[in-house]
Design a protein around this motif. Structure first.
Motif, PDB file in Angstrom:
ATOM      1  N   GLU A  52       0.939  -1.053  -0.211  1.00 61.41           N
ATOM      2  CA  GLU A  52       0.178  -0.023  -0.080  1.00 61.41           C
ATOM      3  C   GLU A  52       0.851   1.266   0.032  1.00 61.41           C
ATOM      4  O   GLU A  52       0.629   2.250  -0.770  1.00 61.41           O
ATOM      5  N   ARG A  53       2.034   1.181   0.841  1.00 65.74           N
ATOM      6  CA  ARG A  53       2.904   2.493   0.623  1.00 65.74           C
ATOM      7  C   ARG A  53       3.537   2.837  -0.636  1.00 65.74           C
ATOM      8  O   ARG A  53       3.579   3.874  -1.000  1.00 65.74           O
ATOM      9  N   PHE A  54       4.152   1.589  -0.963  1.00 63.07           N
ATOM     10  CA  PHE A  54       4.564   1.716  -2.488  1.00 63.07           C
ATOM     11  C   PHE A  54       3.662   2.136  -3.367  1.00 63.07           C
ATOM     12  O   PHE A  54       3.905   3.012  -4.210  1.00 63.07           O
ATOM     13  N   ALA A  55       2.408   1.583  -3.366  1.00 63.20           N
ATOM     14  CA  ALA A  55       1.592   2.305  -4.500  1.00 63.20           C
ATOM     15  C   ALA A  55       1.188   3.700  -4.141  1.00 63.20           C
ATOM     16  O   ALA A  55       1.006   4.444  -5.077  1.00 63.20           O
ATOM     17  N   TYR A  56       0.965   4.196  -2.850  1.00 66.68           N
ATOM     18  CA  TYR A  56       0.519   5.476  -2.604  1.00 66.68           C
ATOM     19  C   TYR A  56       1.770   6.319  -3.018  1.00 66.68           C
ATOM     20  O   TYR A  56       1.627   7.393  -3.699  1.00 66.68           O
ATOM     21  N   CYS A  57       2.978   6.260  -2.538  1.00 65.77           N
ATOM     22  CA  CYS A  57       4.115   6.930  -2.810  1.00 65.77           C
ATOM     23  C   CYS A  57       4.326   6.945  -4.258  1.00 65.77           C
ATOM     24  O   CYS A  57       4.733   8.036  -4.965  1.00 65.77           O
ATOM     25  N   ILE A 112      -9.783  -7.366  -0.202  1.00 65.19           N
ATOM     26  CA  ILE A 112     -10.459  -6.586  -1.115  1.00 65.19           C
ATOM     27  C   ILE A 112      -9.328  -5.495  -1.404  1.00 65.19           C
ATOM     28  O   ILE A 112      -9.359  -5.106  -2.463  1.00 65.19           O
ATOM     29  N   ALA A 113      -9.048  -4.595  -0.404  1.00 64.77           N
ATOM     30  CA  ALA A 113      -8.227  -3.356  -0.596  1.00 64.77           C
ATOM     31  C   ALA A 113      -6.978  -3.644  -1.292  1.00 64.77           C
ATOM     32  O   ALA A 113      -6.510  -2.951  -2.141  1.00 64.77           O
ATOM     33  N   PHE A 114      -6.350  -4.920  -0.949  1.00 65.64           N
ATOM     34  CA  PHE A 114      -5.118  -5.261  -1.582  1.00 65.64           C
ATOM     35  C   PHE A 114      -5.113  -5.581  -3.202  1.00 65.64           C
ATOM     36  O   PHE A 114      -4.803  -4.955  -4.000  1.00 65.64           O
ATOM     37  N   LEU A 115      -6.442  -6.372  -3.608  1.00 71.10           N
ATOM     38  CA  LEU A 115      -6.754  -6.586  -4.789  1.00 71.10           C
ATOM     39  C   LEU A 115      -7.136  -5.074  -5.643  1.00 71.10           C
ATOM     40  O   LEU A 115      -6.713  -5.101  -6.842  1.00 71.10           O
ATOM     41  N   ILE A 116      -7.784  -4.226  -5.090  1.00 72.42           N
ATOM     42  CA  ILE A 116      -8.052  -2.817  -5.731  1.00 72.42           C
ATOM     43  C   ILE A 116      -6.790  -2.268  -5.937  1.00 72.42           C
ATOM     44  O   ILE A 116      -6.659  -1.933  -7.009  1.00 72.42           O
ATOM     45  N   TYR A 117      -5.776  -2.280  -4.921  1.00 73.50           N
ATOM     46  CA  TYR A 117      -4.504  -1.583  -5.347  1.00 73.50           C
ATOM     47  C   TYR A 117      -3.820  -2.336  -6.612  1.00 73.50           C
ATOM     48  O   TYR A 117      -2.936  -1.701  -7.193  1.00 73.50           O
ATOM     49  N   ILE A 118      -3.958  -3.432  -6.520  1.00 70.78           N
ATOM     50  CA  ILE A 118      -3.174  -4.170  -7.544  1.00 70.78           C
ATOM     51  C   ILE A 118      -3.864  -3.919  -8.771  1.00 70.78           C
ATOM     52  O   ILE A 118      -3.107  -3.431  -9.915  1.00 70.78           O
ATOM     53  N   LEU A 119      -5.136  -4.096  -8.922  1.00 66.90           N
ATOM     54  CA  LEU A 119      -5.795  -3.803 -10.031  1.00 66.90           C
ATOM     55  C   LEU A 119      -5.565  -2.310 -10.801  1.00 66.90           C
ATOM     56  O   LEU A 119      -5.331  -2.148 -11.774  1.00 66.90           O
ATOM     57  N   VAL A 120      -5.509  -1.254  -9.770  1.00 61.76           N
ATOM     58  CA  VAL A 120      -5.288   0.201 -10.064  1.00 61.76           C
ATOM     59  C   VAL A 120      -3.904   0.160 -10.596  1.00 61.76           C
ATOM     60  O   VAL A 120      -3.740   1.089 -11.444  1.00 61.76           O
ATOM     61  N   ASN A 121      -3.007  -0.433 -10.201  1.00 60.34           N
ATOM     62  CA  ASN A 121      -1.675  -0.366 -10.527  1.00 60.34           C
ATOM     63  C   ASN A 121      -1.016  -1.026 -11.626  1.00 60.34           C
ATOM     64  O   ASN A 121      -0.092  -0.915 -12.215  1.00 60.34           O
TER      65      ASN A 121
END
Length: 123
Positions: A52-57, A112-121
């Motif tokens: 999550e931190r890698f995705a946000y940054c 669910i949050a992890f999968l959303i981050y993966i799909l967005v990135n």
């Protein structure tokens, strides 16, 4: 460790060995501490938080460049949009906490949050 009752001579365990007092899990069952928590759960949560931190940054550092470059926004409009995005991401944990505690449970919400981050990135 035990607590002894001097009047009857009966020793009561200070901590029960296989359950956590009157605590219940999200399905209403008594919590069995022999198969809950520990390093398996901690490793899962730490791994998801790192992702999550890698995705946000990654998004945060490139968002103004993307908005002013390929999308053609002015610098002022891009700054407003980035500030709106940052404020939204700061307040969404409150909504997430409500949904988690009320409906989904912690592990389903994390997945669910992890999968959303993966799909967005995914590019």
């Amino acid at each position: 460790m035990t607590i002894s009752d001097d009047s009857s001579g009966v020793e009561t365990p200070l901590l029960e060995e296989d359950s956590v007092g009157s605590c219940l899990d999200y399905k209403g069952r008594p919590v069995d501490k022999t198969n809950r928590g520990g390093w398996k759960s901690a490793t899962f949560i730490i791994g998801v938080e790192i992702a999550e931190r890698f995705a946000y940054c990654g998004i945060d550092s490139n968002l103004v460049t993307y908005l002013t470059g390929p999308l053609g926004q002015s610098t002022a409009t891009a700054a407003v949009n980035v500030n709106t995005w940052s404020g939204t991401t700061a307040l969404l944990p409150l909504l997430g906490a409500f949904v988690t505690d009320s409906f989904l449970g912690r592990y389903r919400t994390i997945i669910i949050a992890f999968l959303i981050y993966i799909l967005v990135n995914i590019k």
